[in-house]
Design a protein around this motif. Structure first.
Motif, mmCIF file in Angstrom:
data_model
loop_
_atom_site.group_PDB
_atom_site.id
_atom_site.type_symbol
_atom_site.label_atom_id
_atom_site.label_comp_id
_atom_site.label_asym_id
_atom_site.label_seq_id
_atom_site.Cartn_x
_atom_site.Cartn_y
_atom_site.Cartn_z
ATOM 1 N N ASP A 65 55.384 43.710 77.921
ATOM 2 C CA ASP A 65 54.629 44.787 78.245
ATOM 3 C C ASP A 65 54.990 45.540 79.277
ATOM 4 O O ASP A 65 55.063 46.533 79.236
ATOM 5 C CB ASP A 65 53.108 44.375 78.184
ATOM 6 N N LEU A 99 51.434 48.594 68.777
ATOM 7 C CA LEU A 99 51.088 49.636 69.791
ATOM 8 C C LEU A 99 49.811 50.536 69.162
ATOM 9 O O LEU A 99 48.669 51.001 69.819
ATOM 10 C CB LEU A 99 52.326 50.488 69.900
ATOM 11 N N GLY A 103 55.832 51.895 73.518
ATOM 12 C CA GLY A 103 54.715 52.563 74.355
ATOM 13 C C GLY A 103 54.500 54.043 74.088
ATOM 14 O O GLY A 103 55.334 54.756 73.717
ATOM 15 N N LYS A 135 50.941 50.187 76.097
ATOM 16 C CA LYS A 135 52.322 49.610 75.868
ATOM 17 C C LYS A 135 52.153 48.140 75.260
ATOM 18 O O LYS A 135 51.096 47.548 75.433
ATOM 19 C CB LYS A 135 53.338 49.364 77.144
#
Length: 474
Positions: free
Chosen positions: A101, A73, A29, A65
Motif C-alpha cells: 500500500d 481499490l 491507487g 491506495k
C-alpha cells in the motif's frame, strides 16, 4: 489515468484503470482534490495541509491506495472521494520497492498538498534521494516517484510559483524516463502532465479532459485524442466560469499547436468478454488475428491449369515496402530487436527468413543491444518489434538506427504508438531523400561475407554517409 471535468473523478478513473488491467500490475491507487467545509478546515490538522484557492473554499487531496486488483481499490474507496472532479489514478508494476500500500501510487508531498502518478524510471534516484534527505525530507515509500513530488514541493518552498512552472523546474533535475500527472490542493482546478520516454495522451471530451498512458483508458469517454511527444507537457485548467481548457507546451515553455486525432479503436477489442483472463482471450483469438493481419496483404492468383491441379500463386502485398524491395533484398543481413514476447516472435521470424528467404538474420534483446557498440552497416536492415509500440529499449534503438543510417522498419501491435507516429512523420521525408540519392549510394551489391562486412564497417568509420534512410511502419 487523470481526469478534470464535471463528473465524479474517482468513478471515471476507476473505469479507466479497469481498461488497463490487461497490462498486468500489482497495486493501484487514486487521489482526488476535494473541497473542505470551513468548519472542517479549521478543526482538522495544521493549516499547511488544507489549502485555499483564489476562489475561496479550502481544498485537500484525498488518497486511497491498495495492493492487489482495481476491484480491491474500488471497494476500499467506495465511501470516500465521492465529490472531487479533479484527480489522478494509477496501476503499478513494482520496480522500486515491494508491491505494498505504501509503495502504490499516487504519492504525495510532505504536507499532502500535492500528489503525483508516474510511469518510468528515475535514473538519478539515489543522488536525488540523498539530496532531499539532507534538506530534511523523509521518505514514506521506497519508490523513485515520491522523489518527484518532493522535488516539486521543494521548488515551491524556495519561491512560490504556479504548479506548471514548479513541475517544469523540478523535471529539469530528473534524469531518466517519465510520464507524470500532478494535482495540487493550492490550485484545485488544474491538472499538469508531462512526458519524456513514457507515453502520455490527452483525451478531449465534452467539456472534460483525461490524461492516460494508453488510449484504452479513455475510449469509453471520448474518441478524440492528441498525443504528447518527448519533452512536452500539457496543462488542463477549469476557468471560473466552469469551462475547461488545455494547452500543450514544451518543457522550455514554448506553446504548441497539436493535431487532434479520432481513435479507431473499438471498446469490445479491449474487453475480456466471456473469457476469464486476457491471456486466454488472446490465445483463442490468434486464428482471427492472423487472418485479419493477412487480409488485403495476401492475394490468390490461379491460372486455368493451376485451378484444376490445386496449385496456384500467392501474391504478398506490403504497401509501403513494395518500392523498396530491391534495397531490402540486397541487404547483407537482417537484425531483429525486441523484448519479451516480441522477442519470441522475432525468433520465429528468424527461422522463416533463413529457411524461406535464405537471408542472414540475427535476433537480439533490445534491452542488451542498445548498450552495445555493434558493427552496423548502411545496407543492414534493423526490424524493431514491439507489441505496445512503447517499449523504451526498442524505441531507443529506432532513434539510434536513424542516426547511423540503418534501414529500420517498425512492427507494432497497438493503435498509433510513439514509434509508429515517429515512423509515419519521418517516413515520407526520408523516403524522398533516399530516392534522390546517387545510384552508387543505392545500388545493389553481392551479399558480402562476415569478414568483408567488418572490413567495410571499419573503412566507413566516421565517413559513413549521413543520409537518413526511409523509415516504415508495418
Amino acid at each position: 489515468v487523470a481526469y478534470l471535468g464535471p463528473s465524479t473523478a474517482k468513478d471515471v478513473m476507476l473505469a479507466g484503470l479497469a481498461r488497463l488491467e490487461y497490462r498486468g500490475y500489482d497495486s493501484a491507487g487514486v487521489a482526488c482534490v476535494e473541497a473542505v467545509p470551513p468548519a472542517a478546515a479549521t478543526a482538522n490538522g495544521p493549516p499547511s495541509v488544507k489549502r485555499r484557492s483564489s476562489s475561496g473554499p479550502s481544498h485537500t487531496i484525498g488518497v486511497v491506495k491498495a495492493a492487489g486488483k482495481v476491484s480491491v481499490l474500488a471497494s476500499r474507496s467506495s465511501s470516500s472521494l465521492n465529490t472531487g472532479t479533479v484527480g489522478i489514478a494509477h496501476t503499478r508494476w513494482a520496480t522500486h520497492g515491494a508491491p505494498t500500500d505504501a509503495n502504490a501510487h499516487p504519492h504525495t508531498s510532505s504536507d499532502g498538498g500535492l500528489a503525483i502518478v508516474h510511469n518510468g524510471i528515475v535514473e538519478n534516484f539515489v543522488a536525488l534521494r540523498e539530496e532531499l534527505q539532507r534538506k530534511g525530507y523523509r521518505m514514506a515509500s521506497e519508490t523513485d516517484t515520491e522523489l518527484i513530488a518532493h522535488l516539486i514541493s521543494d521548488v515551491r518552498k524556495q519561491k512560490w510559483m504556479p504548479l506548471e512552472e514548479a513541475v517544469r523546474q523540478a523535471l529539469s533535475q530528473v534524469q531518466g524516463a517519465y510520464g507524470i500527472c500532478v494535482i495540487s490542493s493550492e490550485e484545485p482546478d488544474l491538472l499538469v502532465g508531462a512526458r519524456k520516454g513514457s507515453p502520455l495522451l490527452l483525451g478531449i471530451g465534452e467539456d472534460e479532459y483525461l490524461l492516460a498512458s494508453d488510449a484504452s483508458a479513455v475510449i469509453e469517454r471520448t474518441r478524440r485524442v492528441t498525443y504528447l511527444n518527448d519533452g512536452e507537457m500539457v496543462v488542463v485548467a477549469r476557468t471560473p466560469s466552469g469551462a475547461c481548457t488545455y494547452e500543450i507546451k514544451t518543457l522550455e515553455n514554448i506553446k504548441l499547436c497539436r493535431e487532434v486525432e479520432e481513435l479507431q479503436l473499438k471498446l469490445e477489442d479491449i474487453q475480456k468478454g466471456s473469457f476469464k483472463h486476457f491471456m486466454l482471450k488472446e490465445i483463442c483469438e490468434q486464428p482471427e488475428v492472423l487472418e485479419n493481419a493477412m487480409r488485403g496483404r495476401v492475394t490468390n492468383r490461379h491460372s486455368a491449369g493451376s485451378r484444376e491441379s490445386g496449385s496456384g500463386c500467392n501474391d504478398v502485398l506490403l504497401g509501403g515496402l513494395s518500392e523498396h524491395w530491391p534495397a531490402l533484398a540486397a541487404a547483407p543481413r537482417i537484425i531483429v530487436v525486441a523484448c519479451g514476447t516480441s522477442h519470441h516472435a522475432g525468433l520465429i521470424g528468424e527461422y522463416l527468413l533463413e529457411n524461406l528467404a535464405r537471408m542472414p538474420c540475427e535476433v537480439e534483446y533490445a534491452s542488451e543491444f542498445r548498450y552495445r557498440n555493434p558493427i552496423l552497416c548502411r545496407e543492414d536492415v534493423l526490424i524493431a518489434i514491439s507489441q505496445s509500440g512503447e517499449t523504451a529499449d526498442t524505441r531507443s534503438l529506432r532513434r539510434r538506427s536513424g542516426k547511423s543510417a540503418v534501414r529500420s522498419p517498425a512492427a507494432r501491435g497497438t493503435h498509433r504508438p510513439t514509434r509508429s507516429r515517429r515512423c509515419s512523420s519521418r517516413g515520407q521525408r526520408a523516403a524522398s531523400a533516399w530516392a534522390s540519392a546517387t545510384p552508387s549510394a543505392r545500388r545493389s551489391r553481392a551479399r558480402p561475407t562476415a569478414a568483408s562486412t567488418c572490413t567495410r564497417a571499419r573503412r566507413l568509420g566516421s565517413r559513413r554517409p549521413r543520409l537518413s534512410p526511409p523509415s516504415w511502419s508495418l
